[in-house]
Design an enzyme around this catalytic site. Structure first.
Site, PDB file in Angstrom:
ATOM      1  N   SER A 107       0.817  -1.207   0.000  1.00  0.00           N
ATOM      2  CA  SER A 107       0.000   0.000   0.000  1.00  0.00           C
ATOM      3  C   SER A 107       0.857   1.266   0.000  1.00  0.00           C
ATOM      4  CB  SER A 107      -0.895   0.001   1.242  1.00  0.00           C
ATOM      5  OG  SER A 107      -1.546   1.249   1.420  1.00  0.00           O
ATOM      6  N   TYR A 130      -2.392   5.564  -4.147  1.00  0.00           N
ATOM      7  CA  TYR A 130      -3.273   6.708  -3.958  1.00  0.00           C
ATOM      8  C   TYR A 130      -2.584   7.888  -4.646  1.00  0.00           C
ATOM      9  CZ  TYR A 130      -5.681   4.231  -0.129  1.00  0.00           C
ATOM     10  OH  TYR A 130      -6.385   3.334   0.628  1.00  0.00           O
ATOM     11  N   THR A 156      -6.175   2.904  -6.616  1.00  0.00           N
ATOM     12  CA  THR A 156      -7.386   2.916  -5.799  1.00  0.00           C
ATOM     13  C   THR A 156      -8.136   4.221  -6.040  1.00  0.00           C
ATOM     14  OG1 THR A 156      -6.473   1.458  -4.104  1.00  0.00           O
ATOM     15  CG2 THR A 156      -8.290   2.870  -3.446  1.00  0.00           C
ATOM     16  N   LYS A 253      -8.922  -0.191  -8.773  1.00  0.00           N
ATOM     17  CA  LYS A 253      -9.580  -0.792  -7.605  1.00  0.00           C
ATOM     18  C   LYS A 253     -10.583   0.181  -7.008  1.00  0.00           C
ATOM     19  CE  LYS A 253      -8.483  -2.699  -3.012  1.00  0.00           C
ATOM     20  NZ  LYS A 253      -9.093  -1.672  -2.135  1.00  0.00           N
ATOM     21  N   HIS A 277     -13.953  -1.119  -0.343  1.00  0.00           N
ATOM     22  CA  HIS A 277     -12.895  -0.768   0.612  1.00  0.00           C
ATOM     23  C   HIS A 277     -13.128  -1.461   1.957  1.00  0.00           C
ATOM     24  CE1 HIS A 277      -9.490   2.145   0.384  1.00  0.00           C
ATOM     25  NE2 HIS A 277      -9.449   1.935   1.697  1.00  0.00           N
TER      26      HIS A 277
END
Length: 388
Positions: A107, A130, A156, A253, A277
């Site tokens: 992540s 992100y 995402t 995603k 999520h």
């Protein structure tokens, strides 16, 4: 100590060992937890239709996704702030995923550097991204991932802002952590967790984000970078911008409709992940599983479809694969193992899921996961999903 029998047992043990704020961050969902609960209800709604007197002497849970072999239809998915559960969490998750024959997704909000995760594992590594308002941060993150041999980028798109999470507000959980009498009581009553945090020098750091943002290694600066700079202007045209900086496979995603799945296909991305999520963003959102059949049909063979949300059993993985997902993303389940028993707990959870997946295939009379289809369900499966 022998391995525990089920993922649920690791969850219970993790609850005992984690401080309340860490446990609530791991388990919590948005608002009144309706979306969180819906994710599990979707799996419960599906009933199998087993075929008997079929040779299941040997079964094969493996599949191929994005040209990569997977030991079962699963990927260890991206989760943030994993250092709350165990020191060097991402390294432990990556090495366990590799041993299990699965990719691991790091992540943007990881507490280990991309480069350190690569040094810890020779397995397939993907990057979850992100996009911040300062897109230079994302560009540097992608450059670092490419240099370290990451093969897939997972953008995402469902987090322009954080969902309303009452549990975090009640616990005063925000970065940097503010020392209160409630927090101190929480820490003192969980000495095992406290010692783990001390081993890594205190509160986990968003070191990955800090490295790409050029931010000082302190939680206040990192928290500001993560929240203040999220790019709320991101749209479908920005897929071209990502392509210019990422030559590898690209997934989107956070899809929750057929319309958005078709938009993703039109941009030429390699695949999508149906996701709410983990029930943590939009309350009253549908579960990915209930949308999966329609999205998989609309996507056709033009792109890969995966999903996440609520996977706790190998039979859940089988259900998702049968409805059209090439693979699922495992989020909380490996973290239960990590929080309960450290790195070996992750190994044990992944072994349990693989074993349960193979057992389900045998009992269904379908010896190959690659051949799963909706025919393994009772005829009324569509109606049962619609009734959620």
């Amino acid at each position: 100590m022998a391995a525990l029998p089920a993922v649920q047992d690791y969850r219970a043990l993790a609850h005992k060992r984690l401080a309340r704020m860490a446990r609530d961050y791991l388990e919590g969902g948005a608002e009144d937890l309706r979306t969180l609960g819906r994710n599990r209800k979707a799996y419960d709604a599906l009933l199998f239709k087993p075929t008997v007197l079929t040779d299941v002497t040997s079964v094969d849970a493996s599949v191929e996704v994005l040209g990569q072999p997977l030991a079962m239809p699963a990927v260890v998915g991206p989760t943030g702030l994993n250092g709350l559960y165990y020191p060097r969490a991402e390294e432990a998750l990556a090495t366990a995923a590799h041993r299990a024959g699965l990719p691991f997704v790091v992540s943007t909000a990881s507490t280990s550097l991309l480069e350190d995760v690569r040094r810890a594992s020779d397995g397939e590594l993907w990057l979850q991204l992100y996009v911040q308002r300062d897109r230079g941060i994302s560009q540097r993150m992608m450059e670092r991932a490419r240099a370290a041999g990451y093969s897939v980028l997972m953008l995402t798109v469902d987090t322009p802002v954080h969902g309303v999470r009452d549990h975090d507000i009640r616990n005063g959980f925000k970065m940097p952590l503010r020392i209160t009498s409630r927090l101190m009581a929480d820490v003192i009553t969980h000495p095992r967790w406290c010692l783990r945090m001390l081993r890594q020098g205190g509160s986990p750091q968003l070191v990955n984000l800090a490295r790409s943002a050029g931010t000082a290694v302190n939680l206040a600066a990192q928290a500001a970078a993560m929240s203040r700079q999220m790019d709320m202007s991101l749209d479908w045209q920005d897929i071209d911008w990502l392509r210019a900086h990422w030559p590898g496979r690209l997934l989107v995603k956070g899809i929750l409709s057929v319309d958005d799945a078709l938009k993703a296909r039109a941009t030429g991305v390699d695949g999508i992940v149906l996701s709410n999520h983990g029930g943590r963003q939009l309350e009253s959102a549908p579960s990915p599983l209930e949308l999966l059949p329609a999205v998989a049909e609309a996507a056709g063979s033009a792109m890969t479809v995966m999903m996440d949300g609520g996977i706790r059993r190998g039979s859940d993985i089988v259900k998702a694969r049968a409805l059209g997902a090439q693979a699922v993303l495992l989020g909380r389940a490996p973290l239960y193992g990590l929080a309960a028993r450290g790195p070996r707990g992750v190994d044990e959870v992944l072994q349990i899921l693989r074993r349960e997946c193979e057992t389900t295939l045998r009992l269904l009379g379908c010896p190959r996961a690659a051949e799963l289809s909706p025919s393994v369900f009772q005829p009324a499966w569509k109606e049962r999903l619609k009734a959620l």
